[in-house]
Design a protein around this motif. Structure first.
Motif, PDB file in Angstrom:
ATOM      1  N   ASP A  37      18.257  50.501  32.595  1.00  0.00           N
ATOM      2  CA  ASP A  37      18.419  50.821  34.016  1.00  0.00           C
ATOM      3  C   ASP A  37      17.188  50.389  34.814  1.00  0.00           C
ATOM      4  N   ALA A  38      16.001  50.675  34.270  1.00  0.00           N
ATOM      5  CA  ALA A  38      14.774  50.277  34.956  1.00  0.00           C
ATOM      6  C   ALA A  38      14.672  48.766  35.070  1.00  0.00           C
ATOM      7  N   LEU A  39      15.101  48.055  34.030  1.00  0.00           N
ATOM      8  CA  LEU A  39      15.074  46.590  34.075  1.00  0.00           C
ATOM      9  C   LEU A  39      16.006  46.064  35.157  1.00  0.00           C
ATOM     10  N   ALA A  40      17.212  46.632  35.236  1.00  0.00           N
ATOM     11  CA  ALA A  40      18.166  46.179  36.257  1.00  0.00           C
ATOM     12  C   ALA A  40      17.647  46.459  37.663  1.00  0.00           C
ATOM     13  N   VAL A  41      17.079  47.654  37.869  1.00  0.00           N
ATOM     14  CA  VAL A  41      16.548  48.000  39.190  1.00  0.00           C
ATOM     15  C   VAL A  41      15.380  47.093  39.561  1.00  0.00           C
ATOM     16  N   GLN A  45      15.171  44.546  42.718  1.00  0.00           N
ATOM     17  CA  GLN A  45      14.112  44.660  43.716  1.00  0.00           C
ATOM     18  C   GLN A  45      13.278  43.391  43.791  1.00  0.00           C
ATOM     19  N   GLN A  46      13.088  42.727  42.654  1.00  0.00           N
ATOM     20  CA  GLN A  46      12.352  41.465  42.657  1.00  0.00           C
ATOM     21  C   GLN A  46      13.115  40.402  43.456  1.00  0.00           C
ATOM     22  N   ARG A  47      14.426  40.333  43.258  1.00  0.00           N
ATOM     23  CA  ARG A  47      15.229  39.377  44.026  1.00  0.00           C
ATOM     24  C   ARG A  47      15.216  39.711  45.514  1.00  0.00           C
ATOM     25  N   ASN A  48      15.339  40.998  45.851  1.00  0.00           N
ATOM     26  CA  ASN A  48      15.322  41.392  47.256  1.00  0.00           C
ATOM     27  C   ASN A  48      13.991  41.057  47.917  1.00  0.00           C
ATOM     28  N   ALA A  49      12.891  41.357  47.230  1.00  0.00           N
ATOM     29  CA  ALA A  49      11.571  41.077  47.792  1.00  0.00           C
ATOM     30  C   ALA A  49      11.356  39.576  47.962  1.00  0.00           C
ATOM     31  N   ARG A  50      11.835  38.787  47.000  1.00  0.00           N
ATOM     32  CA  ARG A  50      11.695  37.331  47.120  1.00  0.00           C
ATOM     33  C   ARG A  50      12.470  36.822  48.334  1.00  0.00           C
ATOM     34  N   ALA A  51      13.691  37.337  48.521  1.00  0.00           N
ATOM     35  CA  ALA A  51      14.495  36.904  49.671  1.00  0.00           C
ATOM     36  C   ALA A  51      13.832  37.317  50.986  1.00  0.00           C
ATOM     37  N   ARG A  52      13.294  38.550  51.038  1.00  0.00           N
ATOM     38  CA  ARG A  52      12.600  38.980  52.265  1.00  0.00           C
ATOM     39  C   ARG A  52      11.381  38.111  52.527  1.00  0.00           C
ATOM     40  N   GLY A  53      10.616  37.833  51.476  1.00  0.00           N
ATOM     41  CA  GLY A  53       9.425  37.009  51.657  1.00  0.00           C
ATOM     42  C   GLY A  53       9.763  35.626  52.176  1.00  0.00           C
ATOM     43  N   GLU A  54      10.805  35.004  51.624  1.00  0.00           N
ATOM     44  CA  GLU A  54      11.186  33.674  52.096  1.00  0.00           C
ATOM     45  C   GLU A  54      11.653  33.711  53.546  1.00  0.00           C
ATOM     46  N   ARG A  55      12.456  34.740  53.887  1.00  0.00           N
ATOM     47  CA  ARG A  55      12.932  34.837  55.264  1.00  0.00           C
ATOM     48  C   ARG A  55      11.794  35.055  56.247  1.00  0.00           C
TER      49      ARG A  55
END
Length: 403
Positions: A37-41, A45-55
């Protein structure tokens, strides 16, 4: 025959050598399900942060206004910091899963080891002595035939068991590779985290100084907020008073400015009454969680005291980056009894966010922030960061409004 026995004995002997040492990883996962569960979360979150950073990096590159460009750049850098933090958490969860499987495999191999030790030694001894010499040893021809029959029936069984050993050894090697990759990912993310955090600290300090210089009455407003915090009976009352002050400020800002005196006073007409500010039901745009971490307490859950949670609590890594959940204005930033350092962000149309559990602050009262702007850092020890979202003074579930 001798070559087959020697090969089998060699395979079993190689298996008896054991597995490499397990890589060290901080504890914190009671079961494999917790680690998965921790790995999935963490990966999400890593994907979300990467997308926010790029935007945000694209917004900073497109913006021509200096202030907007600086805010977007700081928020982008904070998103990259959170991306590195989530990457470290994902690597640790992956390493915990790998180590757990390697321990289980080592235990299984140890159980198989005992009954095969003596057989391995016997096969190795027999592989060094030709089978023809066995006829010269004391005993009848019947014993020799019986021994040969036993060997013929034993060798296929040994081959079958060593095939399972070979599969386990192959799995052990793949787990070793996975552990090394997880360790390499963690080291890379730790290096990136240190670099980006040092850049963010310098950038946040510059923005705070600029905001302080731009707002002439910021010091007086900060003093009023401090007085309110001392007078408030509890945190709810403090948030309520700040919300009332913010609503008054919004209504005053919506009033029409002074009208120029007409050339003919007799032709003057009364202006229409100002329209009330519409109450918006939409939350702040691009609302997000303030810190990367698992949710440890949900909205409305009962506390030990029996009260219901007015927000959510998130498990924060040591010195984790905490950001503004949405765009708005800092109404309060400072220590508050029992909650560490807190930040209250006024959003448009009566929405307010409360973030508690900060160890350091990178914002000041009166400062305008965007979604993802750095607010400060979590404590040096693992702790909780709480987030409350209110609309018109009433707590609502922040998870229902995430973008």
């Amino acid at each position: 025959m001798n070559r087959s026995r020697a090969a089998i004995a060699g395979l079993v002997a190689a298996a008896l050598l054991g597995l490499p040492a397990l890589a060290q990883v901080p504890a914190g996962f009671d079961t494999p399900e917790d680690a998965r569960d921790a790995l999935a979360v963490a990966r999400q979150q890593q994907r979300n942060a990467r997308a926010r950073g790029e935007r945000l990096e694209q917004e900073a590159a497109r913006s021509r206004e200096t202030a907007t460009k600086a805010k977007a750049a700081a928020a982008a850098l904070a998103a990259r910091v959170q991306q590195a933090e989530a990457g470290i958490a994902a690597a640790e969860a992956q390493l915990a899963l790998t180590n757990r499987e390697r321990r289980a495999l080592a235990s299984k191999l140890a159980e198989r080891r005992k009954p095969l030790v003596r057989l391995t030694g016997a096969l190795q001894a027999m592989s060094r002595r030709p089978l023809a010499l066995s006829a010269l040893q004391p005993g009848s021809l019947r014993d020799l035939v019986y021994t040969r029959a036993v060997l013929d029936s034993t060798i296929p069984l040994v081959r079958q068991r060593t095939a399972a050993w070979r599969s386990d050894l192959d799995r052990a090697r793949s787990l070793e590779v996975a552990a090394r990759e997880a360790l390499a990912d963690r080291r890379d993310n730790e290096v990136a985290l240190r670099q980006r955090r040092s850049q963010l600290v310098a950038l946040a300090e510059q923005e705070r100084l600029k905001a302080k210089q731009a707002a002439g009455g910021a010091d007086r407003e900060a003093e009023r907020a401090l007085v309110l915090s001392e007078e408030a009976r509890d945190l709810d009352q403090l948030v309520g008073r700040l919300e009332a002050a913010g609503a008054l400020r919004e209504r005053l800002a919506a009033l029409p400015g002074p009208m120029p005196r007409p050339a003919d006073p007799t032709a003057a007409r009364l202006s229409a009454a100002p329209q009330p500010i519409p109450s918006a039901t939409e939350p702040p745009a691009r609302y997000q969680l303030p810190v990367a971490g698992a949710i440890t307490a949900g909205f409305g859950e009962a506390e030990a005291s029996g009260l219901r949670q007015a927000g959510i609590a998130l498990a924060a890594r040591p010195r984790a980056q905490i950001v503004a959940p949405g765009a708005g204005r800092i109404a309060f930033a400072g220590p508050y009894r029992g909650y560490g350092r807190i930040v209250i962000v006024e959003h448009a149309h009566g929405w307010t966010s409360l973030v508690t559990g900060l160890a350091t602050l990178d914002v000041a009262v009166g400062q305008q922030v965007t979604a993802g702007s750095p607010l400060g850092l979590a404590p040096a020890q693992r702790g909780e960061v709480t987030l409350e979202l209110r609309q018109g003074g009433e707590p609502v579930n922040p998870l229902d409004h995430l973008r």
